[in-house]
Design a protein around this motif. Sequence first.
Motif, PDB file in Angstrom:
ATOM      1  N   MET A  29       0.860  -1.219   0.000  1.00 14.64           N
ATOM      2  CA  MET A  29       0.000   0.000   0.000  1.00 14.64           C
ATOM      3  C   MET A  29       0.883   1.252   0.000  1.00 14.64           C
ATOM      4  N   ASN A  30       1.886   1.237   0.916  1.00 15.85           N
ATOM      5  CA  ASN A  30       2.771   2.411   0.986  1.00 15.85           C
ATOM      6  C   ASN A  30       3.577   2.565  -0.295  1.00 15.85           C
ATOM      7  N   LYS A  31       4.006   1.404  -0.848  1.00 18.72           N
ATOM      8  CA  LYS A  31       4.739   1.479  -2.120  1.00 18.72           C
ATOM      9  C   LYS A  31       3.881   2.120  -3.182  1.00 18.72           C
ATOM     10  N   MET A  32       2.611   1.777  -3.184  1.00 12.40           N
ATOM     11  CA  MET A  32       1.662   2.302  -4.166  1.00 12.40           C
ATOM     12  C   MET A  32       1.595   3.831  -4.057  1.00 12.40           C
ATOM     13  N   VAL A  33       1.439   4.298  -2.829  1.00  9.20           N
ATOM     14  CA  VAL A  33       1.348   5.754  -2.601  1.00  9.20           C
ATOM     15  C   VAL A  33       2.614   6.429  -3.077  1.00  9.20           C
ATOM     16  N   LEU A  34       3.736   5.782  -2.743  1.00 11.19           N
ATOM     17  CA  LEU A  34       5.031   6.354  -3.133  1.00 11.19           C
ATOM     18  C   LEU A  34       5.136   6.427  -4.655  1.00 11.19           C
ATOM     19  N   MET A  35       4.738   5.341  -5.314  1.00 10.61           N
ATOM     20  CA  MET A  35       4.812   5.325  -6.773  1.00 10.61           C
ATOM     21  C   MET A  35       3.953   6.404  -7.396  1.00 10.61           C
TER      22      MET A  35
END
Lengths: 59, 123
Positions: free
Chosen positions: A1-7
Amino acid sequence: MNKMVLMIAIMMLPGCINVSAPDKPIEINLNVNVKQEVVVRLQKDADDFIANNPELFPQ
Amino acid sequence: MMKMSNLMIVAAALAVASPALAADPIVESALSSGTVGEQWDGYMGFVSAPSGDLKAAVDAINIKRRAGYTQIAAARNVTVDQFAQTTACSTLRSVKSGQAYKLKDGGWRKRNGSESITPDYCG
């Protein structure tokens, strides 16, 4: 989820970068008079500069 | 130990002074005849088209003045123009009767005596 936001954040970055020049020209105020209180403060330095460089202030 | 800003001003005073400390006679002559004059902006200007030698001499003076103004303005945290205009308050006061001078609002004028010719901000 956090990776998604970062991307997503990274993908949105190009919108933040503005490489075009500002449309207002950079203002250089050569036409503003000095104020009297500034003159008072600088007067001694100005007079010293003149006295120390007489060849620059011929009469 | 001297303040850094005062040191810079002393440096400006010494650095700008050229080895030949006498004023250039071609410039003094032009001042007397009214072909060059002092300006409100802190520089000397040409009342009429100068000879090559005169132009070179006046340009050299103005360049050195600007160098000094720039250094001192930085030390005093003001703009170059503010310091240049302050210096002009003194140079204008020294303009002799019969010599030319220029203020911001007009063309070349001739001083006719010891009348006041400085802008109001000069005090």
